[in-house]
Design a protein around this motif. Structure first.
Motif, PDB file in Angstrom:
ATOM      1  N   ASN A 141     -15.444  13.089  40.754  1.00  0.00           N
ATOM      2  CA  ASN A 141     -14.684  13.643  41.876  1.00  0.00           C
ATOM      3  C   ASN A 141     -13.298  14.106  41.443  1.00  0.00           C
ATOM      4  O   ASN A 141     -12.845  15.203  41.812  1.00  0.00           O
ATOM      5  CB  ASN A 141     -14.533  12.591  42.978  1.00  0.00           C
ATOM      6  CG  ASN A 141     -15.768  12.446  43.835  1.00  0.00           C
ATOM      7  OD1 ASN A 141     -16.611  13.331  43.890  1.00  0.00           O
ATOM      8  ND2 ASN A 141     -15.878  11.320  44.519  1.00  0.00           N
ATOM      9  N   PHE A 196     -18.960  18.010  41.941  1.00  0.00           N
ATOM     10  CA  PHE A 196     -19.063  17.262  43.195  1.00  0.00           C
ATOM     11  C   PHE A 196     -20.532  16.936  43.517  1.00  0.00           C
ATOM     12  O   PHE A 196     -20.842  15.852  44.027  1.00  0.00           O
ATOM     13  CB  PHE A 196     -18.446  18.056  44.347  1.00  0.00           C
ATOM     14  CG  PHE A 196     -16.963  17.858  44.505  1.00  0.00           C
ATOM     15  CD1 PHE A 196     -16.420  16.584  44.559  1.00  0.00           C
ATOM     16  CD2 PHE A 196     -16.107  18.949  44.618  1.00  0.00           C
ATOM     17  CE1 PHE A 196     -15.043  16.399  44.725  1.00  0.00           C
ATOM     18  CE2 PHE A 196     -14.735  18.776  44.781  1.00  0.00           C
ATOM     19  CZ  PHE A 196     -14.203  17.500  44.830  1.00  0.00           C
ATOM     20  N   ALA A 254     -21.559  14.075  41.284  1.00  0.00           N
ATOM     21  CA  ALA A 254     -20.924  12.849  41.769  1.00  0.00           C
ATOM     22  C   ALA A 254     -21.676  12.313  42.982  1.00  0.00           C
ATOM     23  O   ALA A 254     -21.953  11.099  43.082  1.00  0.00           O
ATOM     24  CB  ALA A 254     -19.464  13.124  42.125  1.00  0.00           C
ATOM     25  N   ARG A 255     -22.013  13.199  43.916  1.00  0.00           N
ATOM     26  CA  ARG A 255     -22.723  12.764  45.121  1.00  0.00           C
ATOM     27  C   ARG A 255     -24.057  12.112  44.767  1.00  0.00           C
ATOM     28  O   ARG A 255     -24.424  11.089  45.350  1.00  0.00           O
ATOM     29  CB  ARG A 255     -22.950  13.966  46.038  1.00  0.00           C
ATOM     30  CG  ARG A 255     -23.766  13.627  47.271  1.00  0.00           C
ATOM     31  CD  ARG A 255     -23.892  14.806  48.213  1.00  0.00           C
ATOM     32  NE  ARG A 255     -24.699  14.460  49.369  1.00  0.00           N
ATOM     33  CZ  ARG A 255     -24.796  15.200  50.454  1.00  0.00           C
ATOM     34  NH1 ARG A 255     -24.130  16.328  50.534  1.00  0.00           N
ATOM     35  NH2 ARG A 255     -25.554  14.819  51.459  1.00  0.00           N
ATOM     36  N   SER A 314     -16.733  13.248  47.776  1.00  0.00           N
ATOM     37  CA  SER A 314     -17.688  14.264  47.311  1.00  0.00           C
ATOM     38  C   SER A 314     -18.096  15.188  48.443  1.00  0.00           C
ATOM     39  O   SER A 314     -18.153  16.417  48.279  1.00  0.00           O
ATOM     40  CB  SER A 314     -18.933  13.590  46.721  1.00  0.00           C
ATOM     41  OG  SER A 314     -18.621  12.787  45.619  1.00  0.00           O
TER      42      SER A 314
END
Length: 494
Positions: free
Chosen positions: A142, A157, A160-161, A187
């Motif tokens: 992030n 992002f 990361a999610r 995120s």
């Protein structure tokens, strides 16, 4: 000087971080002082040690103890570099090291180390540890994504999610769950999913406030502020960011503080707010960012240099230990004995205890080599070294003196027999005489030992000369026996 009891690894070290993230800085400082002035409990598990060292390094950094943080981080990093890495403690150590590297500006290294922590956690099979490592990885991605341009921003992002959602499916520990929710809200906001980001941020704030966890409240407000900015509500964003900045100062998390401060400066510029307080904050944040970059670069280099210093020191120590150790038997060699003997002798003399030297020689060792071969001879040496270790006491010094000669140096204890050296020598002789040799060729030869014993001297050379004289007498009298200089106790095999 009063010695302090060793600190057990675990809860006390984690408590420092808990206190920091609850905004209780004075208590965190006091506890940290108590921890670092007491030695770590000796442990054979280098991963537990590495985990604790790196956790203390993170605490030291957040408390402003920069030199201590670098020293602890270098020690912990070196433990992780000293061999294969596996297990939950290793995964946690790597995850914390990644977080620390991010704080000192080593973002590329931080991401590599954090990814490795996830791999190790997967192999270890602990869901909560894996969830925690996934949270660190997602949070780190992030932060990188926020500074990236499209399409890298979207990709980071999104990754990361994915990690954070996996962590939420695994986690059972409430605190890690709150951290995952906060990071996932970041995120979602970065991906423009504002309703989801708002929902997750509010959940993070509510659960964190209930647990008095300022870090979670701070992150939740920071994300809500970003949602407000994207919804074109800078006034509400400013309000949230001011409170988030206050909390970030309290919890002393430099990564969060920098991100919140930069967002607050951007909102202030957007609003063209003439208020002195906001204008001052904008200048402070800008100046702090410029100095921070220089400071971080220097600290990153210092950490790397310190790590090499620690590694070089350990290699030198290992080489020194290896030089004093017999590679075949694992016992001290002559150099090792000469290094350790003065310590034992001086201690015994100071406390009025008698020092004994036991000189063990393998009978007819050349015949064993000639008939059974040198492999068999090596087997005999190793087995006798093991028997010495089994029959001697903790604190006795054991060494391989020459090809087929061994030495045991010992001091009488306060409640032990006055002839303890002869007693230990007879135990060794009997153990060798009764040993069931694993190699058939050796078993047929039934190796024995002759032993000379001496006491009454306070230097190694004199003890050795006297014991050597007694050993010669044992050989002359038929071998497989113990002789004590200058005569007296003689034990012969039945």
């Amino acid at each position: 000087m009063n010695e302090r009891a060793p600190v057990e690894l675990g809860a006390a070290d984690r408590k420092v971080i808990d206190l920091l993230e609850a905004g209780e800085t004075e208590e965190a400082n006091a506890l940290f002082d108590r921890l670092v002035t007491r030695p770590l409990t000796a442990t054979s598990d280098r991963f537990t040690l590495a985990c604790t060292l790196v956790l203390r390094a993170v605490s030291a950094w957040r408390l402003g103890r920069t030199p201590v943080a670098i020293e602890l981080a270098a020690e912990g990093w070196t433990e992780l570099d000293s061999g294969p890495v596996e297990g939950t403690d290793a995964a946690q150590a790597l995850g914390r090291l990644g977080y620390l590297l991010d704080m000192v500006g080593r973002r590329s290294d931080a991401l590599k180390v954090t990814r490795r922590s996830v791999e190790v956690a997967r192999e270890a099979g602990d869901p909560d540890v894996l969830a925690h490592c996934l949270q660190r990885l997602g949070g780190g991605l992030n932060i990188i994504a926020m500074d990236a341009e499209q399409p890298d921003r979207q990709r980071l992002f999104t990754e990361a999610r994915k990690h954070l959602e996996e962590g939420l499916r695994l986690v059972t520990e409430p605190r890690v769950r709150r951290a995952l929710l906060g990071a996932l809200s970041r995120s979602a906001a970065g991906l423009g999913e504002l309703d989801l980001a708002e929902e997750l941020a509010e959940q993070t704030i509510a659960s964190s406030a209930e647990a008095n966890w300022h870090w979670g409240v701070c992150v939740g407000q920071w994300v809500l502020a970003d949602v407000c900015r994207q919804r074109d509500d800078p006034e509400r964003a400013r309000e949230l960011l001011l409170e988030a900045a206050r909390l970030a100062e309290t919890i002393r998390d430099p990564i969060v503080l920098q991100a919140v401060g930069l967002d607050l400066a951007a909102v202030a510029r957007q609003l063209v707010d003439p208020a002195t307080e906001v204008a001052a904050l904008r200048h402070v944040v800008a100046a702090a960012q410029r100095s921070s970059d220089t400071l971080r670069e220097g600290l990153g280099q210092a950490l790397e240099q310190r790590r090499f210093v620690v590694r070089a020191r350990r290699l030198a120590e290992a080489a020194q230990r290896a030089a004093a150790r017999d590679p075949l038997t694992g016992l001290a060699n002559r150099l090792g004995l000469e290094q350790t003997a003065p310590v034992l002798i001086n201690s015994a003399v100071t406390t009025g205890r008698a020092v004994w030297l036991v000189l063990v020689d393998i009978d007819h060792f050349k015949t064993i080599n000639d008939i059974a071969g040198h492999h068999a001879g090596d087997c005999v040496l190793r087995e006798i070294a093991d028997l010495l270790g089994a029959e001697c006491r903790v604190g006795d010094v054991l060494a391989r003196w020459a090809g087929d000669e061994f030495i045991v140096l010992l001091a009488a204890g306060p409640n032990e027999r006055s002839d303890i050296g002869a007693v230990v020598a007879e135990r060794i002789r009997a153990a060798v005489d009764n040993f069931e040799w694993p190699l058939a060729a050796v078993a047929e030869l039934r190796p024995t030992v002759s032993i000379g014993v001496a006491s009454g001297h306070i230097d190694l050379d004199s003890l050795f000369t006297a014991a050597d004289t007694a050993l010669y007498e044992a050989k002359r009298r038929g071998r497989n026996r113990v002789e004590v200089y200058p005569g007296g106790i003689r034990q012969q095999a039945l």
